[in-house]
Design an enzyme around this catalytic site. Structure first.
Site, PDB file in Angstrom:
ATOM      1  N   HIS A  61       0.864  -1.180   0.000  1.00  0.00           N
ATOM      2  CA  HIS A  61       0.000   0.000   0.000  1.00  0.00           C
ATOM      3  C   HIS A  61       0.900   1.228   0.000  1.00  0.00           C
ATOM      4  O   HIS A  61       1.614   1.486   0.972  1.00  0.00           O
ATOM      5  CB  HIS A  61      -0.906   0.004   1.232  1.00  0.00           C
ATOM      6  CG  HIS A  61      -2.058   0.965   1.121  1.00  0.00           C
ATOM      7  ND1 HIS A  61      -1.890   2.334   1.154  1.00  0.00           N
ATOM      8  CD2 HIS A  61      -3.401   0.747   0.977  1.00  0.00           C
ATOM      9  CE1 HIS A  61      -3.070   2.927   1.045  1.00  0.00           C
ATOM     10  NE2 HIS A  61      -4.009   1.981   0.933  1.00  0.00           N
ATOM     11  N   SER A 109      -6.950   7.684   1.090  1.00  0.00           N
ATOM     12  CA  SER A 109      -5.768   7.716   0.216  1.00  0.00           C
ATOM     13  C   SER A 109      -5.971   8.601  -1.007  1.00  0.00           C
ATOM     14  O   SER A 109      -5.081   9.360  -1.399  1.00  0.00           O
ATOM     15  CB  SER A 109      -5.409   6.292  -0.232  1.00  0.00           C
ATOM     16  OG  SER A 109      -5.008   5.504   0.865  1.00  0.00           O
ATOM     17  N   THR A 127      -2.528  18.639 -53.869  1.00  0.00           N
ATOM     18  CA  THR A 127      -3.653  17.917 -53.286  1.00  0.00           C
ATOM     19  C   THR A 127      -3.520  16.458 -53.712  1.00  0.00           C
ATOM     20  O   THR A 127      -3.221  16.181 -54.880  1.00  0.00           O
ATOM     21  CB  THR A 127      -5.008  18.482 -53.746  1.00  0.00           C
ATOM     22  OG1 THR A 127      -5.120  18.370 -55.164  1.00  0.00           O
ATOM     23  CG2 THR A 127      -5.134  19.954 -53.358  1.00  0.00           C
ATOM     24  N   HIS A 128      -3.707  15.558 -52.756  1.00  0.00           N
ATOM     25  CA  HIS A 128      -3.472  14.118 -52.982  1.00  0.00           C
ATOM     26  C   HIS A 128      -2.020  13.845 -53.370  1.00  0.00           C
ATOM     27  O   HIS A 128      -1.717  12.825 -53.998  1.00  0.00           O
ATOM     28  CB  HIS A 128      -4.414  13.561 -54.063  1.00  0.00           C
ATOM     29  CG  HIS A 128      -5.859  13.849 -53.821  1.00  0.00           C
ATOM     30  ND1 HIS A 128      -6.665  13.076 -53.013  1.00  0.00           N
ATOM     31  CD2 HIS A 128      -6.652  14.870 -54.262  1.00  0.00           C
ATOM     32  CE1 HIS A 128      -7.887  13.581 -52.983  1.00  0.00           C
ATOM     33  NE2 HIS A 128      -7.910  14.675 -53.725  1.00  0.00           N
ATOM     34  N   SER A 154      24.840   4.149 -42.526  1.00  0.00           N
ATOM     35  CA  SER A 154      26.070   3.382 -42.307  1.00  0.00           C
ATOM     36  C   SER A 154      26.615   2.817 -43.608  1.00  0.00           C
ATOM     37  O   SER A 154      27.808   2.506 -43.705  1.00  0.00           O
ATOM     38  CB  SER A 154      25.793   2.238 -41.332  1.00  0.00           C
ATOM     39  OG  SER A 154      24.836   1.342 -41.881  1.00  0.00           O
ATOM     40  N   LYS A 161      23.610   9.894 -47.983  1.00  0.00           N
ATOM     41  CA  LYS A 161      22.279  10.041 -47.417  1.00  0.00           C
ATOM     42  C   LYS A 161      22.187  11.192 -46.407  1.00  0.00           C
ATOM     43  O   LYS A 161      23.037  11.359 -45.542  1.00  0.00           O
ATOM     44  CB  LYS A 161      21.844   8.742 -46.730  1.00  0.00           C
ATOM     45  CG  LYS A 161      21.664   7.549 -47.656  1.00  0.00           C
ATOM     46  CD  LYS A 161      20.551   7.766 -48.653  1.00  0.00           C
ATOM     47  CE  LYS A 161      19.186   7.712 -48.014  1.00  0.00           C
ATOM     48  NZ  LYS A 161      18.869   6.373 -47.451  1.00  0.00           N
ATOM     49  N   ASN A 182      18.962  11.888 -44.217  1.00  0.00           N
ATOM     50  CA  ASN A 182      17.623  11.371 -43.954  1.00  0.00           C
ATOM     51  C   ASN A 182      16.848  12.289 -42.998  1.00  0.00           C
ATOM     52  O   ASN A 182      17.440  12.906 -42.114  1.00  0.00           O
ATOM     53  CB  ASN A 182      17.714   9.970 -43.345  1.00  0.00           C
ATOM     54  CG  ASN A 182      18.408   8.981 -44.266  1.00  0.00           C
ATOM     55  OD1 ASN A 182      18.333   9.109 -45.481  1.00  0.00           O
ATOM     56  ND2 ASN A 182      19.100   8.013 -43.692  1.00  0.00           N
ATOM     57  N   GLU A 241      10.946  11.823 -38.725  1.00  0.00           N
ATOM     58  CA  GLU A 241      10.505  10.448 -38.528  1.00  0.00           C
ATOM     59  C   GLU A 241      10.396  10.116 -37.043  1.00  0.00           C
ATOM     60  O   GLU A 241       9.495   9.378 -36.623  1.00  0.00           O
ATOM     61  CB  GLU A 241      11.459   9.495 -39.233  1.00  0.00           C
ATOM     62  CG  GLU A 241      11.375   9.601 -40.753  1.00  0.00           C
ATOM     63  CD  GLU A 241      12.430   8.794 -41.481  1.00  0.00           C
ATOM     64  OE1 GLU A 241      12.264   8.589 -42.689  1.00  0.00           O
ATOM     65  OE2 GLU A 241      13.422   8.368 -40.848  1.00  0.00           O
TER      66      GLU A 241
END
Length: 427
Positions: free
Chosen positions: A59, A87, A133-134, A256, A261, A263, A268
């Site tokens: 408790h 409590s 758009t889209h 690596s 790259k 990124n 993300e």
């Protein structure tokens, strides 16, 4: 933020709440006045000591009270700690303080992010780019317009969180099943005033969890707005687009295996963290229905969900501020992409212009523009050339000067001035 949710701080708050209750009782003559100072001076117990006792008692509040009593001199004064309380009086009141503290940290960072987004939008109010758009090129736009949308969304999220702060700044010290059977409501009012909280309109043994659910939902919305910003950057950094770049520091490496790259790792990461915050909404919502006056099925959930949601969002706000403060905008690439479809982005205004020249929309103008546009898609021949040829085949003569005007990209954004006036006023 880590300090807000630490066990050490939690026990400091528990001591503060219990001390205020003792002060109120003593002032009312319910308990001896001479116990107040020893209780006030007793240092909070260490988390290690509380956990040691809890391993036996199973408790947490009893373990805390025992450990704190051990720190009280004379120990007999501790007999009046938790007098008339249950409590949840302690747990919910201290939790309300933690939620308010966490909210204030988030609001300060949300203010900073709103300012960063506002300034970035104003800086790029004339930076032409294609609107999509889209994911497909639509009409000319400016980059600042897109960022303005994010700025207002974050401002609304901040204001939503401010309102939710009021919903979680609620406490209760009403005793077992909330009837004030062994504690005067004046004690609750005293503690609330001292802590800057509001007594619950009604409590059973717990404060109803709709306010906390509102708060977590506000956090989830704000996290998702951060993700929306991140998603725009991720799309803008794709090789085929190359309009935006996350900040890339000296010595940073993107892969690596592939040294070329760069990124969008910050964006993300934001997308992943937003999932963590959103994931807390349903478990907390399910803490609203409890058995009768109280059970503790909400407790284990909240010990994970509330710190996780606020710590994750705190990190996300820091990350989004960093992302937008260092974002690289390739204005030349934006213009090149705008021009890359050979004028297809002007079909909407050309259609309207042909209607104004007397063509019927459905039978003449739309089929003509669509046929010319499809040929441009398939062959790469500039749209104005295909349009001119199809119009001639239909026996129509185009007003080239008027088409020059409607195919000017700046024309599409001339009415955005009031939008940026509102952005400039955003605080």
């Amino acid at each position: 933020m880590g300090r807000v949710w630490s066990d050490a701080h939690k026990y400091e708050l528990w001591c503060q709440v219990e001390t205020l209750v003792v002060e109120a009782h003593a002032a009312a003559g319910t308990i001896p006045a001479d116990v107040v100072e020893p209780i006030r001076k007793a240092p909070p117990p260490t988390p290690e000591r509380v956990h040691e006792i809890e391993a036996v008692t199973q408790h947490d509040v009893i373990a805390f009270l025992t450990a704190w009593a051990d720190n009280t001199e004379p120990r007999e004064a501790a007999a009046y700690v938790h007098f008339g309380m249950t409590s949840s009086d302690l747990l919910d009141t201290a939790l309300a303080v933690q939620l308010v503290e966490a909210t204030d940290i988030l609001l300060e960072k949300a203010d900073r992010l709103v300012a960063v987004l506002r300034d970035h939008a104003l800086e790029h109010r004339n930076t032409l780019r294609v609107g999509r758009t889209h994911g497909i090129h639509g009409e000319p736009d400016v980059w600042g317009h897109r960022v303005a949308d994010f700025a207002f969304a974050m401002a609304r999220s901040r204001d939503r969180l401010r309102r939710a702060r009021e919903s979680v700044g609620v406490m209760a010290i009403s005793g077992a099943v909330g009837t004030y059977s062994n504690i005067d409501p004046a004690v609750e009012r005293y503690v609330a005033e001292k802590l800057g909280l509001r007594p619950a309109d009604v409590s059973t043994q717990v404060v109803m969890r709709d306010g906390i659910s509102e708060w977590v939902s506000a956090l989830a919305i704000m996290a998702t707005v951060c993700e929306a910003i991140a998603l725009e950057v991720r799309h803008g950094q794709r090789t085929e687009v190359r309009e935006l770049w996350e900040p890339f520091g000296k010595g940073q490496k993107g892969s690596s295996a592939m040294p070329h790259k760069k990124n969008p790792i910050l964006s993300e990461r934001l997308a992943g963290m937003a999932r963590i915050v959103r994931a807390q909404v349903v478990p907390v919502l399910e803490g609203i229905p409890l058995w009768h006056e109280r059970d503790i099925s909400h407790s284990s959930t909240e010990r994970i969900a509330l710190p996780d949601a606020s710590i994750a969002l705190d990190y996300m706000l820091n990350l989004t501020i960093r992302l937008m403060s260092g974002l690289v905008v390739d204005t030349a690439r934006m213009r090149a992409n705008l021009d890359s479809t050979g004028g297809l982005i002007y079909t909407s205004t050309v259609l309207l212009e042909l209607v104004e020249m007397g063509m019927s929309r459905d039978d003449q103008a739309y089929p003509l523009v669509q046929k010319a546009a499809m040929e441009t898609w398939e062959t790469g021949v500039p749209f104005r050339e295909t349009l001119r040829r199809h119009a001639a085949e239909a026996g129509l003569t185009l007003d080239e000067a008027r088409l020059d005007e409607v195919c000017r990209p700046e024309r599409f954004v001339e009415r955005l001035g009031p939008v940026f006036d509102r952005v400039a006023a955003l605080t």
